[in-house]
Write a protein that holds these residues in place. Structure first.
Motif, PDB file in Angstrom:
ATOM      1  N   ARG A 177     -38.410  18.841   4.639  1.00  0.00           N
ATOM      2  CA  ARG A 177     -38.319  18.128   5.913  1.00  0.00           C
ATOM      3  C   ARG A 177     -37.598  18.944   6.990  1.00  0.00           C
ATOM      4  O   ARG A 177     -37.922  18.841   8.175  1.00  0.00           O
ATOM      5  N   THR A 211     -39.454  19.666  10.460  1.00  0.00           N
ATOM      6  CA  THR A 211     -38.868  19.173  11.712  1.00  0.00           C
ATOM      7  C   THR A 211     -38.910  20.233  12.799  1.00  0.00           C
ATOM      8  O   THR A 211     -39.100  19.926  13.983  1.00  0.00           O
ATOM      9  N   LEU A 238     -41.205  22.265  13.413  1.00  0.00           N
ATOM     10  CA  LEU A 238     -42.546  22.359  14.002  1.00  0.00           C
ATOM     11  C   LEU A 238     -42.714  21.436  15.202  1.00  0.00           C
ATOM     12  O   LEU A 238     -43.512  21.703  16.091  1.00  0.00           O
ATOM     13  N   HIS A 239     -41.927  20.360  15.227  1.00  0.00           N
ATOM     14  CA  HIS A 239     -42.001  19.422  16.356  1.00  0.00           C
ATOM     15  C   HIS A 239     -41.372  20.005  17.620  1.00  0.00           C
ATOM     16  O   HIS A 239     -41.548  19.445  18.703  1.00  0.00           O
ATOM     17  N   ARG A 240     -40.650  21.107  17.466  1.00  0.00           N
ATOM     18  CA  ARG A 240     -40.000  21.737  18.619  1.00  0.00           C
ATOM     19  C   ARG A 240     -40.815  22.887  19.193  1.00  0.00           C
ATOM     20  O   ARG A 240     -40.413  23.513  20.168  1.00  0.00           O
ATOM     21  N   ALA A 243     -46.200  22.684  23.019  1.00  0.00           N
ATOM     22  CA  ALA A 243     -47.532  22.093  22.892  1.00  0.00           C
ATOM     23  C   ALA A 243     -48.623  23.073  23.288  1.00  0.00           C
ATOM     24  O   ALA A 243     -49.801  22.879  22.955  1.00  0.00           O
TER      25      ALA A 243
END
Length: 198
Positions: free
Chosen positions: A90, A94, A96-98, A101
């Protein structure tokens, strides 16, 4: 270093821990055979590798495995075994969400078609590129070039991260920016160096 537009990440060993003995144990339970028999059918007879190479599709692998074990294994049996043997990291996921885009993000894994839905379920929203569908396995440079083609990304503007250096070498030979990471700390350091973290 050129600006990076895409990032390819290894799965097992980077974003998740994989316990092959647990995988075999669950398949053995489902087929009512011993783990050693399942292992022999998959590894010694080369079924798992043939599937990972795309030489056997999901139905063909399950049929061949069932014939060797005298059982009737279904795709769900494989999926349940793979999920039981996989523990997502995890702290790495996590990160990767930072990632911006604007950066295409995908998983590049040496897994067959039967395993890809499990990875997609564990990492919803991420594209998963498997060796079976690409037609070649890491560390062959063609695996990374095929992945870049699938993403529509120039290799020179694509980064790759793996926990195995031989796979990193293959990516570099294909013209990608590539390096190893073994845990969240090293992955974070690498993504910062590449200016991919927001």
């Amino acid at each position: 270093m050129p600006a990076l537009h895409a990032l390819l990440l290894d799965f097992d060993g980077l974003l998740a821990d994989y316990n092959h003995r647990r995988f075999l144990a669950v398949l053995a339970e489902r087929s009512q055979r011993a783990s050693e028999e399942v292992d022999a059918a998959l590894r010694v007879e080369g079924l798992e590798l043939a599937h990972a190479r795309g030489e056997l599709d999901a139905a063909q692998l399950l049929q061949a495995l069932s014939e060797r074990l005298g059982s009737t294994l279904q795709a769900d049996d494989w999926h349940q075994a793979r999920r039981a043997a996989t523990t997502p990291r995890r702290d790495c996921i996590t990160l990767l969400h930072r990632i911006s885009a604007d950066t295409q993000l995908a998983i590049l894994t040496n897994n067959g078609a039967l395993t890809l839905p499990v990875i997609e379920q564990l990492l919803p929203g991420l594209r998963v590129l498997g060796s079976a569908t690409l037609g070649v396995r890491k560390p062959d440079p063609r695996a990374y070039l095929n992945a870049c083609t699938a993403l529509g990304s120039d290799p020179a503007h694509t980064a790759f991260v793996d926990h195995l250096f031989r796979n990193v070498q293959g990516a570099r030979a294909a013209g990608l920016q590539a390096d190893t990471a073994h845990h969240a700390q090293s992955l974070r350091r690498l993504l910062r160096r590449w200016h991919l973290l927001s």
